[in-house]
Scaffold this motif. Structure first.
Motif: not given
Length: 65
Positions: A40-51
Motif C-alpha cells: 500500500l505504501e508503494r501504491m501511495i508513492w506511485g499516486i504521488y508521482i502520478a499527481l
C-alpha cells in the motif's frame, strides 16, 4: 509429586504448547499485514508521482513558453 500436581503440570504443559501455536499464528498474521502495508505504501508513492506529473509538469511547461 502427587496425582493432582502431576495433572496440573500436564495441563500447564499442554497450555504452553497451545500458546506457542497461537503466538506463531499471530506472528504470521502480522507479517502478512506488514507485507500488505508495504504494498500500500508503494501504491501511495506511485499516486504521488502520478499527481506530480499530471498537475505540476503541465504547469511548468506552460510557464516555459
Amino acid at each position: 509429586m502427587n496425582d493432582a500436581g502431576q495433572e496440573a503440570l500436564t495441563e500447564i504443559r499442554a497450555h504452553e504448547r497451545e500458546c506457542v501455536l497461537r503466538y506463531k499464528a499471530i506472528e504470521d498474521s502480522l507479517e502478512r499485514g506488514d507485507k500488505r502495508f508495504d504494498r500500500l505504501e508503494r501504491m501511495i508513492w506511485g499516486i504521488y508521482i502520478a499527481l506530480f506529473f499530471t498537475v505540476l509538469v503541465p504547469q511548468a511547461l506552460r510557464f516555459m513558453e
